[in-house]
Scaffold this motif. Structure first.
Motif, PDB file in Angstrom:
ATOM      1  N   GLY A 146       0.807  -1.210   0.000  1.00  0.00           N
ATOM      2  CA  GLY A 146       0.000   0.000   0.000  1.00  0.00           C
ATOM      3  C   GLY A 146       0.836   1.254   0.000  1.00  0.00           C
ATOM      4  O   GLY A 146       0.309   2.377   0.092  1.00  0.00           O
ATOM      5  N   ALA A 147       2.161   1.094  -0.127  1.00  0.00           N
ATOM      6  CA  ALA A 147       3.063   2.241  -0.221  1.00  0.00           C
ATOM      7  C   ALA A 147       4.150   2.012  -1.269  1.00  0.00           C
ATOM      8  O   ALA A 147       4.820   2.950  -1.676  1.00  0.00           O
ATOM      9  CB  ALA A 147       3.719   2.528   1.128  1.00  0.00           C
ATOM     10  N   ASN A 148       4.315   0.753  -1.699  1.00  0.00           N
ATOM     11  CA  ASN A 148       5.377   0.390  -2.635  1.00  0.00           C
ATOM     12  C   ASN A 148       4.783  -0.442  -3.771  1.00  0.00           C
ATOM     13  O   ASN A 148       4.306  -1.545  -3.549  1.00  0.00           O
ATOM     14  CB  ASN A 148       6.457  -0.421  -1.919  1.00  0.00           C
ATOM     15  N   PHE A 149       4.818   0.094  -4.972  1.00  0.00           N
ATOM     16  CA  PHE A 149       4.230  -0.613  -6.102  1.00  0.00           C
ATOM     17  C   PHE A 149       5.236  -1.589  -6.715  1.00  0.00           C
ATOM     18  O   PHE A 149       6.445  -1.455  -6.535  1.00  0.00           O
ATOM     19  CB  PHE A 149       3.720   0.365  -7.160  1.00  0.00           C
ATOM     20  N   PHE A 150       4.727  -2.594  -7.415  1.00  0.00           N
ATOM     21  CA  PHE A 150       5.593  -3.583  -8.045  1.00  0.00           C
ATOM     22  C   PHE A 150       4.913  -4.144  -9.289  1.00  0.00           C
ATOM     23  O   PHE A 150       3.690  -4.059  -9.443  1.00  0.00           O
ATOM     24  CB  PHE A 150       5.939  -4.717  -7.068  1.00  0.00           C
ATOM     25  N   ALA A 151       5.699  -4.713 -10.179  1.00  0.00           N
ATOM     26  CA  ALA A 151       5.176  -5.279 -11.417  1.00  0.00           C
ATOM     27  C   ALA A 151       4.197  -6.406 -11.102  1.00  0.00           C
ATOM     28  O   ALA A 151       4.375  -7.158 -10.145  1.00  0.00           O
ATOM     29  CB  ALA A 151       6.315  -5.809 -12.287  1.00  0.00           C
ATOM     30  N   LYS A 152       3.159  -6.520 -11.890  1.00  0.00           N
ATOM     31  CA  LYS A 152       2.097  -7.509 -11.752  1.00  0.00           C
ATOM     32  C   LYS A 152       1.254  -7.286 -10.486  1.00  0.00           C
ATOM     33  O   LYS A 152       0.525  -8.168 -10.061  1.00  0.00           O
ATOM     34  CB  LYS A 152       2.655  -8.939 -11.777  1.00  0.00           C
ATOM     35  N   GLY A 153       1.360  -6.090  -9.901  1.00  0.00           N
ATOM     36  CA  GLY A 153       0.619  -5.800  -8.682  1.00  0.00           C
ATOM     37  C   GLY A 153      -0.464  -4.759  -8.858  1.00  0.00           C
ATOM     38  O   GLY A 153      -0.929  -4.191  -7.864  1.00  0.00           O
ATOM     39  N   ALA A 154      -0.904  -4.512 -10.090  1.00  0.00           N
ATOM     40  CA  ALA A 154      -1.842  -3.407 -10.326  1.00  0.00           C
ATOM     41  C   ALA A 154      -3.081  -3.501  -9.448  1.00  0.00           C
ATOM     42  O   ALA A 154      -3.463  -2.517  -8.790  1.00  0.00           O
ATOM     43  CB  ALA A 154      -2.240  -3.366 -11.802  1.00  0.00           C
ATOM     44  N   ALA A 155      -3.727  -4.651  -9.416  1.00  0.00           N
ATOM     45  CA  ALA A 155      -4.950  -4.791  -8.614  1.00  0.00           C
ATOM     46  C   ALA A 155      -4.637  -4.754  -7.127  1.00  0.00           C
ATOM     47  O   ALA A 155      -5.303  -4.052  -6.353  1.00  0.00           O
ATOM     48  CB  ALA A 155      -5.676  -6.089  -8.977  1.00  0.00           C
ATOM     49  N   TYR A 156      -3.620  -5.506  -6.712  1.00  0.00           N
ATOM     50  CA  TYR A 156      -3.294  -5.581  -5.289  1.00  0.00           C
ATOM     51  C   TYR A 156      -2.779  -4.235  -4.784  1.00  0.00           C
ATOM     52  O   TYR A 156      -3.204  -3.758  -3.721  1.00  0.00           O
ATOM     53  CB  TYR A 156      -2.252  -6.678  -5.064  1.00  0.00           C
ATOM     54  N   ASN A 157      -1.877  -3.595  -5.533  1.00  0.00           N
ATOM     55  CA  ASN A 157      -1.395  -2.277  -5.142  1.00  0.00           C
ATOM     56  C   ASN A 157      -2.542  -1.284  -5.022  1.00  0.00           C
ATOM     57  O   ASN A 157      -2.634  -0.524  -4.049  1.00  0.00           O
ATOM     58  CB  ASN A 157      -0.379  -1.740  -6.151  1.00  0.00           C
ATOM     59  N   ALA A 158      -3.429  -1.277  -6.009  1.00  0.00           N
ATOM     60  CA  ALA A 158      -4.557  -0.339  -5.978  1.00  0.00           C
ATOM     61  C   ALA A 158      -5.414  -0.557  -4.742  1.00  0.00           C
ATOM     62  O   ALA A 158      -5.826   0.408  -4.078  1.00  0.00           O
ATOM     63  CB  ALA A 158      -5.404  -0.497  -7.241  1.00  0.00           C
ATOM     64  N   SER A 159      -5.674  -1.824  -4.410  1.00  0.00           N
ATOM     65  CA  SER A 159      -6.527  -2.110  -3.253  1.00  0.00           C
ATOM     66  C   SER A 159      -5.860  -1.703  -1.952  1.00  0.00           C
ATOM     67  O   SER A 159      -6.508  -1.157  -1.054  1.00  0.00           O
ATOM     68  CB  SER A 159      -6.901  -3.600  -3.220  1.00  0.00           C
ATOM     69  N   LYS A 160      -4.558  -1.943  -1.835  1.00  0.00           N
ATOM     70  CA  LYS A 160      -3.863  -1.642  -0.576  1.00  0.00           C
ATOM     71  C   LYS A 160      -3.480  -0.171  -0.456  1.00  0.00           C
ATOM     72  O   LYS A 160      -3.517   0.394   0.653  1.00  0.00           O
ATOM     73  CB  LYS A 160      -2.634  -2.537  -0.442  1.00  0.00           C
ATOM     74  N   PHE A 161      -3.109   0.492  -1.558  1.00  0.00           N
ATOM     75  CA  PHE A 161      -2.940   1.943  -1.513  1.00  0.00           C
ATOM     76  C   PHE A 161      -4.262   2.574  -1.088  1.00  0.00           C
ATOM     77  O   PHE A 161      -4.290   3.486  -0.254  1.00  0.00           O
ATOM     78  CB  PHE A 161      -2.525   2.479  -2.886  1.00  0.00           C
ATOM     79  N   GLY A 162      -5.356   2.096  -1.674  1.00  0.00           N
ATOM     80  CA  GLY A 162      -6.675   2.627  -1.323  1.00  0.00           C
ATOM     81  C   GLY A 162      -7.033   2.366   0.121  1.00  0.00           C
ATOM     82  O   GLY A 162      -7.567   3.242   0.809  1.00  0.00           O
TER      83      GLY A 162
END
Length: 240
Positions: A146-162
């Motif tokens: 939720g603070a560090n993005f990574f490749a293949k993480g578009a959905a997971y990053n979006a959910s945890k950043f949110g």
């Protein structure tokens, strides 16, 4: 230090992994626990297992789906009927679909957002009045993703950043009512998440009991102090 004995907690996704570790830690402090799962069998069997080793408090299993608001309302009503109060809510239920944006499906995107982000919204929305009454505590389990993005993480990053931003905004909304709100952002944790099978090679990772201990520490903190966002990571990950 807050007195925790005979308080009541609701933990979403509490039958395994981080949720189970939190449930075990809270029971050891004399906190009664309701754990939810989409599977009634899993919820009931895990509660039975917890009760077999708990001596200070009681666990119950509740079938509930965080993706459905009415289901979350029913879970809260059941807890209030059983224990007459609700002091702590841990929004832990989560999942991950990992794929490049070319391969990520519409269903995977929606499932991730509905569970990890909207599920946390439904959880606090269903429990907010009970928490205001008890001047309780709402804790979401986010992630360093939720603070560090990574490749293949578009959905997971979006959910945890949110989720991280959502929880921080809720903290500002509810502290005027005496409700404390925090988000915990773990790094690598030894769980069955994303098909992992924990073994000795995961010993370097955060363990589920570590997150449970952290939640207990937050609940014990003086009411005047609020760690609103807590990052926790393995002390020494393997060298790359």
């Amino acid at each position: 230090m807050n007195e925790l004995k005979d308080k009541v907690a609701l933990i979403t996704g509490g039958t395994k992994g981080i949720g189970l570790g939190i449930a075990q830690a809270l029971l050891s402090q004399g906190i009664h626990v309701a754990i939810t799962s989409r599977s009634a069998k899993a919820a009931e069997e895990t509660a039975k297992q917890l009760n077999s080793s708990a001596t200070k408090a009681r666990a119950i299993g509740v079938k509930a789906d965080v993706r459905d608001f009415e289901s979350q309302q029913n879970a809260v009503r059941l807890v209030l009927s059983e224990f007459k109060q609700l002091d702590f809510v841990i929004a832990n239920a989560g999942l991950g679909h990992f794929a490049s944006i070319e391969e990520l499906t519409l269903e995977q995107w929606q499932d991730t957002i509905d569970t990890n982000l909207t599920g946390a919204f439904y959880t606090i929305k269903a429990s907010v009045e009970a928490l205001k009454k008890s001047k309780g505590y709402y804790i979401s389990i986010s992630s360093l993703a939720g603070a560090n993005f990574f490749a293949k993480g578009a959905a997971y990053n979006a959910s945890k950043f949110g989720l991280t931003g959502f929880t921080q905004a809720v903290m500002l909304d509810l502290r005027q009512h005496g409700v404390k709100v925090s988000t915990i952002m773990p790094g690598s944790v030894s769980t069955h998440f994303n098909g992992n099978e924990p073994d000795s090679s995961d010993d370097w990772k955060i363990q589920i009991e570590d997150i449970g201990e952290l939640v207990v520490d937050l609940l014990k903190m003086n009411p005047r102090a609020l760690p609103s966002k807590v990052e926790v990571r393995p002390t020494m990950p393997p060298s790359k």
